[in-house]
Design an enzyme around this catalytic site. Structure first.
Site, PDB file in Angstrom:
ATOM      1  N   SER A 140       0.871  -1.212  -0.061  1.00  0.00           N
ATOM      2  CA  SER A 140       0.255  -0.083   0.020  1.00  0.00           C
ATOM      3  C   SER A 140       0.623   1.494   0.225  1.00  0.00           C
ATOM      4  O   SER A 140       1.606   0.904   0.226  1.00  0.00           O
ATOM      5  CB  SER A 140      -0.879   0.132   1.303  1.00  0.00           C
ATOM      6  OG  SER A 140      -1.666   1.228   1.634  1.00  0.00           O
ATOM      7  N   TYR A 153      -1.225  -0.178  10.536  1.00  0.00           N
ATOM      8  CA  TYR A 153      -1.417  -0.821   8.471  1.00  0.00           C
ATOM      9  C   TYR A 153      -0.306  -0.404   8.227  1.00  0.00           C
ATOM     10  O   TYR A 153       0.492  -1.088   7.235  1.00  0.00           O
ATOM     11  CB  TYR A 153      -2.724   0.151   7.846  1.00  0.00           C
ATOM     12  CG  TYR A 153      -2.819  -0.599   6.202  1.00  0.00           C
ATOM     13  CD1 TYR A 153      -2.988  -1.853   5.983  1.00  0.00           C
ATOM     14  CD2 TYR A 153      -2.839   0.486   5.537  1.00  0.00           C
ATOM     15  CE1 TYR A 153      -3.580  -2.272   5.085  1.00  0.00           C
ATOM     16  CE2 TYR A 153      -3.050   0.247   4.427  1.00  0.00           C
ATOM     17  CZ  TYR A 153      -3.675  -1.194   4.186  1.00  0.00           C
ATOM     18  OH  TYR A 153      -3.748  -1.228   3.080  1.00  0.00           O
TER      19      TYR A 153
HETATM   20  P1  NDP Z   1     -11.315  -6.139   0.173  1.00  0.00           P
HETATM   21  O1  NDP Z   1     -11.287  -5.785   2.075  1.00  0.00           O
HETATM   22  O2  NDP Z   1     -12.498  -5.382  -0.259  1.00  0.00           O
HETATM   23  O3  NDP Z   1     -10.792  -7.729   0.319  1.00  0.00           O
HETATM   24  C1  NDP Z   1     -10.394  -8.655   1.679  1.00  0.00           C
HETATM   25  C2  NDP Z   1     -10.080 -10.241   1.712  1.00  0.00           C
HETATM   26  O4  NDP Z   1      -8.793 -10.120   2.326  1.00  0.00           O
HETATM   27  C3  NDP Z   1     -11.468 -10.457   1.345  1.00  0.00           C
HETATM   28  O5  NDP Z   1     -11.148 -11.722   0.199  1.00  0.00           O
HETATM   29  C4  NDP Z   1     -11.610 -11.338   2.552  1.00  0.00           C
HETATM   30  O6  NDP Z   1     -12.216 -13.120   2.748  1.00  0.00           O
HETATM   31  C5  NDP Z   1     -10.046 -11.790   2.750  1.00  0.00           C
HETATM   32  N1  NDP Z   1      -8.991 -11.731   3.891  1.00  0.00           N
HETATM   33  C6  NDP Z   1      -9.075 -11.670   5.117  1.00  0.00           C
HETATM   34  N2  NDP Z   1      -8.494 -11.292   5.964  1.00  0.00           N
HETATM   35  C7  NDP Z   1      -8.044 -12.562   5.888  1.00  0.00           C
HETATM   36  C8  NDP Z   1      -7.867 -13.629   6.416  1.00  0.00           C
HETATM   37  N3  NDP Z   1      -7.054 -13.538   7.571  1.00  0.00           N
HETATM   38  N4  NDP Z   1      -7.687 -15.151   5.715  1.00  0.00           N
HETATM   39  C9  NDP Z   1      -7.338 -14.991   4.329  1.00  0.00           C
HETATM   40  N5  NDP Z   1      -8.602 -13.772   3.598  1.00  0.00           N
HETATM   41  C10 NDP Z   1      -8.704 -13.028   4.532  1.00  0.00           C
HETATM   42  O7  NDP Z   1     -10.016  -5.560   0.126  1.00  0.00           O
HETATM   43  P2  NDP Z   1      -9.576  -5.239  -0.901  1.00  0.00           P
HETATM   44  O8  NDP Z   1      -9.358  -6.027  -2.174  1.00  0.00           O
HETATM   45  O9  NDP Z   1      -9.774  -3.465  -0.620  1.00  0.00           O
HETATM   46  O10 NDP Z   1      -7.439  -5.377  -0.537  1.00  0.00           O
HETATM   47  C11 NDP Z   1      -7.180  -6.448  -1.316  1.00  0.00           C
HETATM   48  C12 NDP Z   1      -5.101  -5.746  -0.638  1.00  0.00           C
HETATM   49  O11 NDP Z   1      -5.377  -4.714  -1.199  1.00  0.00           O
HETATM   50  C13 NDP Z   1      -5.246  -6.098   0.667  1.00  0.00           C
HETATM   51  O12 NDP Z   1      -3.977  -6.299   1.919  1.00  0.00           O
HETATM   52  C14 NDP Z   1      -5.196  -4.043   1.098  1.00  0.00           C
HETATM   53  O13 NDP Z   1      -4.363  -3.683   2.746  1.00  0.00           O
HETATM   54  C15 NDP Z   1      -4.662  -3.884  -0.089  1.00  0.00           C
HETATM   55  N6  NDP Z   1      -4.850  -2.474  -0.708  1.00  0.00           N
HETATM   56  C16 NDP Z   1      -5.852  -1.741  -0.781  1.00  0.00           C
HETATM   57  C17 NDP Z   1      -6.296  -0.722  -0.776  1.00  0.00           C
HETATM   58  C18 NDP Z   1      -7.661  -0.377  -1.461  1.00  0.00           C
HETATM   59  O14 NDP Z   1      -7.832   0.978  -1.904  1.00  0.00           O
HETATM   60  N7  NDP Z   1      -9.140  -0.641  -1.736  1.00  0.00           N
HETATM   61  C19 NDP Z   1      -4.828  -0.280  -1.578  1.00  0.00           C
HETATM   62  C20 NDP Z   1      -3.377  -0.253  -0.650  1.00  0.00           C
HETATM   63  C21 NDP Z   1      -4.139  -1.095  -0.479  1.00  0.00           C
HETATM   64  P3  NDP Z   1     -13.521 -12.811   2.877  1.00  0.00           P
HETATM   65  O15 NDP Z   1     -13.985 -12.519   1.678  1.00  0.00           O
HETATM   66  O16 NDP Z   1     -13.753 -13.902   3.572  1.00  0.00           O
HETATM   67  O17 NDP Z   1     -13.671 -11.844   4.233  1.00  0.00           O
END
Ligand code: NDP
Length: 241
Positions: A140, A153
């Protein structure tokens, strides 16, 4: 079978990445923690485009859960190889440092940083033996510049950035590349409660990014064409640094 594991493939960026890697011809292992409905939706989308995938639920923050799921998969699929790993699962739990609970610190680091370690270490040896691998870590902008309210984070993502650079040097001569992608604001569940209109004004491109835009970059880094890129952190942020 050429397989790709996408952690957090049920929603947001991970969903788009799963679909993009399936389009490249990979059999995709869609990981998620609890949202089976959305994981099945990713699976259906891949199948409707003629790709193949399967669900592999486990908690990336829990080593025993990671080990049980991946050991079982590797035993049952001895002829298949996971050649692409996208460490995408992540959570945020924001608070000013002054008020942050230890549990907020721990869960965010356990998911992004320890999750990266548990899964990558397990899948690394087969990649080294096979002399091919692509490890792509979703970090990020927060891990690059630090953001107020996100010491947990920012620390987790900065930790993964350091690990990306170190691991890239360990495994480069074995045909395994390790890179990180640092998104800015991307339109997903993670950002849905943010004041998008106001924040967009602070972004040079004047909008949030789409998960598919991040997925296109992941797909390139996963491809043979990206063989000479390793240890890199690539920002995808509409100009917001
Ligand atoms: P979302 O909240 O939309 O989705 C998160 C995903 O991660 C879901 O599929 C969730 O599964 C899964 N997840 C969370 N915790 C766990 C765990 N302990 N074990 C397995 N799966 C897990 O997130 P984003 O798509 O927005 O983010 C994806 C990545 O991108 C993250 O690492 C985030 O930090 C990073 N990011 C996102 C940004 C943004 O603006 N959106 C910006 C910068 C970085 P479930 O559906 O089962 O809960």
């Amino acid at each position: 079978m050429k397989c790709a594991l996408v952690t957090g493939g049920s929603r947001g960026i991970g969903k788009a990445v799963s679909i993009a890697l399936a389009e490249l011809g990979h059999h995709v292992l869609i990981n998620y923690k609890s949202n089976e409905t959305e994981a099945l939706n990713t699976l259906e989308k891949i199948k409707s485009k003629g790709g193949t995938a399967e669900l592999i639920p486990f908690d990336v923050a829990d080593k025993s859960s990671v080990d049980a799921a991946l050991d079982a998969w590797m035993q049952n699929n001895a002829d298949s190889k996971i050649v692409v790993l996208v460490n995408n699962a992540g959570i945020k739990n924001d608070s000013l440092m002054m008020w942050m609970q230890e549990s907020q610190w721990k869960t965010v680091l356990d998911t992004s940083l320890n999750g990266f370690f548990y899964i990558t270490q397990k899948l690394l040896m087969p990649m080294l033996v096979n002399k091919f691998g692509r490890i792509i870590n979703i970090v990020s902008v927060s891990g690059l510049k630090g953001l107020s309210g996100q010491t947990n984070y920012s620390a987790a993502k900065a930790g993964v950035i350091g690990a990306t650079k170190a691991l890239a040097q360990e495994v480069a001569r074995k045909g395994v590349t390790v890179n990180a992608i640092a998104p800015g604001f991307i339109r997903t569940d993670m950002t849905k409660d943010m004041p998008e209109k106001d924040l967009a004004k602070t972004i040079p491109v004047q909008r949030f990014g789409e998960p598919e835009e991040v997925a296109a970059l992941v797909a390139f880094l996963a491809s043979d064409k990206a063989a000479y890129i390793t240890g890199e952190v690539i920002s995808i942020n509409g100009g917001l640094y």
